[in-house]
Motif scaffolding. Structure first.
Motif, PDB file in Angstrom:
ATOM      1  N   VAL A  45      -8.789 -13.991  -7.612  1.00 33.18           N
ATOM      2  CA  VAL A  45      -8.424 -12.726  -7.440  1.00 33.18           C
ATOM      3  C   VAL A  45      -6.677 -11.787  -7.115  1.00 33.18           C
ATOM      4  CG1 VAL A  45      -9.340 -11.163  -5.592  1.00 33.18           C
ATOM      5  CG2 VAL A  45     -10.798 -12.592  -6.646  1.00 33.18           C
ATOM      6  N   LYS A  46      -6.443 -10.622  -7.449  1.00 35.00           N
ATOM      7  CA  LYS A  46      -5.068 -10.369  -7.554  1.00 35.00           C
ATOM      8  C   LYS A  46      -5.120  -9.032  -7.148  1.00 35.00           C
ATOM      9  CE  LYS A  46      -3.198 -13.138 -11.070  1.00 35.00           C
ATOM     10  NZ  LYS A  46      -2.484 -13.185 -12.198  1.00 35.00           N
ATOM     11  N   VAL A  47      -4.600  -8.677  -6.317  1.00 38.89           N
ATOM     12  CA  VAL A  47      -4.451  -7.536  -6.127  1.00 38.89           C
ATOM     13  C   VAL A  47      -2.762  -7.221  -6.377  1.00 38.89           C
ATOM     14  CG1 VAL A  47      -6.450  -6.880  -4.492  1.00 38.89           C
ATOM     15  CG2 VAL A  47      -3.945  -7.372  -3.519  1.00 38.89           C
ATOM     16  N   ASN A  48      -2.709  -6.173  -6.700  1.00 38.45           N
ATOM     17  CA  ASN A  48      -0.929  -5.398  -7.230  1.00 38.45           C
ATOM     18  C   ASN A  48      -0.868  -4.331  -6.577  1.00 38.45           C
ATOM     19  OD1 ASN A  48       1.286  -5.811  -8.150  1.00 38.45           O
ATOM     20  ND2 ASN A  48       0.457  -6.936 -10.053  1.00 38.45           N
ATOM     21  N   SER A  49      -0.104  -4.214  -5.963  1.00 45.66           N
ATOM     22  CA  SER A  49       0.715  -2.483  -5.581  1.00 45.66           C
ATOM     23  C   SER A  49      -0.534  -1.847  -5.179  1.00 45.66           C
ATOM     24  CB  SER A  49       1.156  -2.355  -5.792  1.00 45.66           C
ATOM     25  OG  SER A  49       2.609  -2.654  -6.278  1.00 45.66           O
ATOM     26  N   VAL A  50      -1.461  -2.816  -3.969  1.00 48.49           N
ATOM     27  CA  VAL A  50      -2.589  -1.443  -3.628  1.00 48.49           C
ATOM     28  C   VAL A  50      -2.112  -0.780  -2.815  1.00 48.49           C
ATOM     29  CG1 VAL A  50      -5.350  -2.051  -2.585  1.00 48.49           C
ATOM     30  CG2 VAL A  50      -4.483  -3.215  -4.455  1.00 48.49           C
ATOM     31  N   ALA A  51      -2.294  -0.284  -2.187  1.00 50.15           N
ATOM     32  CA  ALA A  51      -2.417   0.940  -1.096  1.00 50.15           C
ATOM     33  C   ALA A  51      -3.644   1.774  -0.836  1.00 50.15           C
ATOM     34  CB  ALA A  51      -1.087   2.036  -1.331  1.00 50.15           C
ATOM     35  N   LYS A  52      -3.787   2.647   0.814  1.00 49.36           N
ATOM     36  CA  LYS A  52      -4.561   3.183   0.297  1.00 49.36           C
ATOM     37  C   LYS A  52      -4.436   4.258   1.809  1.00 49.36           C
ATOM     38  CE  LYS A  52      -8.668   5.204  -0.102  1.00 49.36           C
ATOM     39  NZ  LYS A  52      -9.517   6.309  -0.982  1.00 49.36           N
ATOM     40  N   THR A  53      -4.606   5.659   1.952  1.00 53.66           N
ATOM     41  CA  THR A  53      -4.311   6.637   2.799  1.00 53.66           C
ATOM     42  C   THR A  53      -5.518   7.518   3.032  1.00 53.66           C
ATOM     43  OG1 THR A  53      -2.509   6.496   2.309  1.00 53.66           O
ATOM     44  CG2 THR A  53      -2.984   8.631   3.510  1.00 53.66           C
ATOM     45  N   TYR A  54      -5.755   7.571   4.160  1.00 48.51           N
ATOM     46  CA  TYR A  54      -6.711   8.555   4.343  1.00 48.51           C
ATOM     47  C   TYR A  54      -6.642  10.003   5.182  1.00 48.51           C
ATOM     48  CZ  TYR A  54     -10.171   5.371   3.649  1.00 48.51           C
ATOM     49  OH  TYR A  54     -11.523   4.359   2.687  1.00 48.51           O
ATOM     50  N   GLY A  55      -6.559  10.713   4.459  1.00 45.09           N
ATOM     51  CA  GLY A  55      -5.607  12.094   5.227  1.00 45.09           C
ATOM     52  C   GLY A  55      -4.385  11.915   4.561  1.00 45.09           C
ATOM     53  N   THR A  56      -3.962  11.852   6.176  1.00 48.07           N
ATOM     54  CA  THR A  56      -2.355  11.652   5.791  1.00 48.07           C
ATOM     55  C   THR A  56      -2.180  10.084   6.823  1.00 48.07           C
ATOM     56  OG1 THR A  56      -1.915  13.073   8.431  1.00 48.07           O
ATOM     57  CG2 THR A  56      -1.696  13.538   6.069  1.00 48.07           C
ATOM     58  N   THR A  57      -3.257   8.885   7.331  1.00 43.90           N
ATOM     59  CA  THR A  57      -3.116   8.211   7.594  1.00 43.90           C
ATOM     60  C   THR A  57      -3.411   7.303   6.364  1.00 43.90           C
ATOM     61  OG1 THR A  57      -4.181   8.932   9.449  1.00 43.90           O
ATOM     62  CG2 THR A  57      -3.993   6.743   9.297  1.00 43.90           C
ATOM     63  N   PRO A  58      -2.029   6.615   6.453  1.00 42.67           N
ATOM     64  CA  PRO A  58      -2.138   5.336   5.530  1.00 42.67           C
ATOM     65  C   PRO A  58      -2.433   3.891   5.899  1.00 42.67           C
ATOM     66  CG  PRO A  58       0.333   5.729   6.301  1.00 42.67           C
ATOM     67  CD  PRO A  58      -1.128   6.935   7.015  1.00 42.67           C
ATOM     68  N   VAL A  59      -3.797   3.672   5.383  1.00 41.66           N
ATOM     69  CA  VAL A  59      -4.499   2.604   5.799  1.00 41.66           C
ATOM     70  C   VAL A  59      -4.152   0.900   5.090  1.00 41.66           C
ATOM     71  CG1 VAL A  59      -6.802   1.858   5.982  1.00 41.66           C
ATOM     72  CG2 VAL A  59      -6.316   4.285   6.424  1.00 41.66           C
ATOM     73  N   LEU A  60      -3.855   1.330   4.190  1.00 37.08           N
ATOM     74  CA  LEU A  60      -3.464   0.282   3.329  1.00 37.08           C
ATOM     75  C   LEU A  60      -2.022   0.287   2.402  1.00 37.08           C
ATOM     76  CD1 LEU A  60      -6.452  -1.442   1.370  1.00 37.08           C
ATOM     77  CD2 LEU A  60      -5.023  -2.279   3.818  1.00 37.08           C
TER      78      LEU A  60
ATOM     79  N   ILE B 213      -0.189  -3.436  -0.507  1.00 37.14           N
ATOM     80  CA  ILE B 213      -0.675  -5.021  -0.874  1.00 37.14           C
ATOM     81  C   ILE B 213      -0.697  -5.993  -2.032  1.00 37.14           C
ATOM     82  CG2 ILE B 213      -2.579  -6.622  -0.143  1.00 37.14           C
ATOM     83  CD1 ILE B 213      -3.347  -5.570   2.864  1.00 37.14           C
ATOM     84  N   THR B 214       0.701  -7.213  -2.515  1.00 36.24           N
ATOM     85  CA  THR B 214       0.546  -7.732  -3.585  1.00 36.24           C
ATOM     86  C   THR B 214       0.087  -8.539  -2.695  1.00 36.24           C
ATOM     87  OG1 THR B 214       1.484  -5.826  -4.217  1.00 36.24           O
ATOM     88  CG2 THR B 214       1.892  -8.184  -5.064  1.00 36.24           C
ATOM     89  N   THR B 215      -0.771  -9.545  -3.616  1.00 32.14           N
ATOM     90  CA  THR B 215      -1.333 -10.745  -2.891  1.00 32.14           C
ATOM     91  C   THR B 215      -2.418 -11.388  -3.549  1.00 32.14           C
ATOM     92  OG1 THR B 215      -1.497 -12.410  -1.052  1.00 32.14           O
ATOM     93  CG2 THR B 215      -3.169 -10.363  -1.329  1.00 32.14           C
ATOM     94  N   GLU B 216      -2.393 -12.663  -3.685  1.00 34.42           N
ATOM     95  CA  GLU B 216      -3.562 -13.313  -4.645  1.00 34.42           C
ATOM     96  C   GLU B 216      -4.170 -14.681  -3.564  1.00 34.42           C
ATOM     97  OE1 GLU B 216      -1.455 -15.931  -7.601  1.00 34.42           O
ATOM     98  OE2 GLU B 216      -3.192 -16.774  -8.623  1.00 34.42           O
TER      99      GLU B 216
END
Ligand SMILES: Nc1ncnc2c1ncn2[C@@H]1O[C@H](COP(=O)(O)OP(=O)(O)O)[C@@H](O)[C@H]1O
Ligand SMILES: [Mg+2]
Length: 349
Positions: A4-19, A22-25
């Motif tokens: 499994v790989k995630v590449n440059s994954v980001a998540k923001t709720y409203g104005t709060t960055p939660v992730l 993230i890049t990892t394997e």
């Protein structure tokens, strides 16, 4: 088996960055723990991999497939959460067969797979019972059987053991590891329990405020933490701050501490982390490093004695000592601590 790989994954709720980016394997067949405090983004990352949450940016790969836009049911994922919620009105066999039916597997073939899964979690012959005829630990095993029966590509576990009492949890840890090894499933395991992460994992990823601050084998992450946060969150650590001078670190009291870590340029301020069990009570200057301190608290825990100390400059320290000869030092005692340069790790703040 799939990586499994995630590449440059980001998540923001409203104005709060939660992730945050993230890049990892997660290598094929490996057991990786996501370890971090509450709110660090562990569940969010797991749910993005599962497909319950769509990231604002970035890519999720399962094997060679970009699954970023593939819904949950198209990802062939086995999942287990803390609240494992078996269907109370269905038998154990029906509970385990649930995911198979949704994939069109029925009858004798389904029964064979259910039996195999129940055997794997060491509940053979329990198929005709109902959930309330099982103990909490047994229900947990059924939930695990339900997750693995579909032969998933990836097993995602979100604090599945945290509701269990200590003994049952330790028992289930052993079982989980056995099942993971036997099945060879690429497993991502969310926990906030450092001991659980260290004992179960091929790799531990430490999350802080939506970032993976370090990922590596348990031994590497424990022995060579990269940041102050990693050193503190995974285990206990002492910290000494000083100024780099000719390849060593000068503390405020003028004493010099040696470290085998790469140090920044002369004149820079640096923080050194030393594990409490790496320090020993010494009489002479036999170790690479030594410091004098006064005992402020003595914690007697049977096999291990834990001393809280303070240096003349008011720096708090901890020392873990094996209770070899039954000698217990007292509050107020002045002692000398010695430790090696190798166990003196420069960490980022
Ligand atoms: N649906 C949501 N809406 C708003 N904020 C959320 C939502 N889900 C999670 N968060 C926030 O994101 C942060 C990370 O949550 P989570 O991934 O559940 O952390 P962890 O599993 O590490 O405890 C927390 O501050 C949480 O409050
Ligand atoms: Mg969580």
């Amino acid at each position: 088996m799939t990586n499994v790989k995630v590449n440059s994954v980001a998540k923001t709720y409203g104005t709060t960055p939660v992730l945050a980016d993230i890049t990892t394997e997660f290598p094929e067949g490996s057991f990786t723990s996501l370890l971090g405090p509450s709110g660090s983004g562990k569940t969010t990352l797991l749910r993005i991999i599962a497909g319950f949450i769509k990231p604002d940016q970035g890519v999720v790969m399962i094997g060679n497939n970009d699954v970023t836009d593939v819904p949950v049911w198209g990802r062939n994922i086995g999942m287990m959460f803390q609240s494992y919620a078996l269907f109370p009105h269905m038998t154990i066999a029906q509970n385990v067969a649930f995911g198979l039916e949704r994939r069109g597997i029925k009858g004798a073939e389904a029964r064979k797979e259910v039996d195999r899964a129940l055997e794997m979690v060491r509940l053979p012959g329990f198929g005709d019972r109902t959930p309330k005829q099982l103990s909490g630990g047994q229900q947990q095993r059924v939930a695990l059987a339900r997750a693995i029966v579909i032969k998933p590509s990836v097993l995602l576990l979100d604090e599945p053991l945290s509701a269990l009492d200590r003994r049952l949890r330790q028992e289930m840890q052993v079982e989980l590891l056995r099942i993971q090894r036997e099945s060879g499933l690429t497993t991502i395991f969310v926990t906030h329990d450092q001991e659980e992460a260290l004992t179960l994992s091929d790799k531990v990823a430490i999350l802080d405020k939506g970032r993976i601050v370090q990922i590596g084998e348990p031994e590497t992450v424990y022995e060579k933490p990269l940041t102050r946060f990693a050193a503190e969150f995974l285990g206990d650590s002492n910290f000494l701050t000083g100024t780099v001078e000719n390849g060593a670190v000068r503390l405020a009291d003028g004493s010099v501490v040696k470290s085998t870590s790469a140090l920044p340029a002369n004149g820079s301020t640096v923080t050194l982390a030393i594990r409490p069990e790496k320090m020993a009570i010494t009489s002479g200057d036999t170790a690479d490093n030594s410091i004098k301190a006064r005992i402020t608290t003595v914690i007697y825990a049977g096999p291990v004695l834990s001393y809280h100390l303070e240096t003349a400059d008011g720096v708090p320290l901890k020392l873990f000592a094996q209770n070899r000869d039954g000698t217990v030092l007292k509050e107020g005692d002045e002692i000398s601590l010695g430790w090696s340069a190798e166990h003196t790790v420069a960490v980022a703040d």
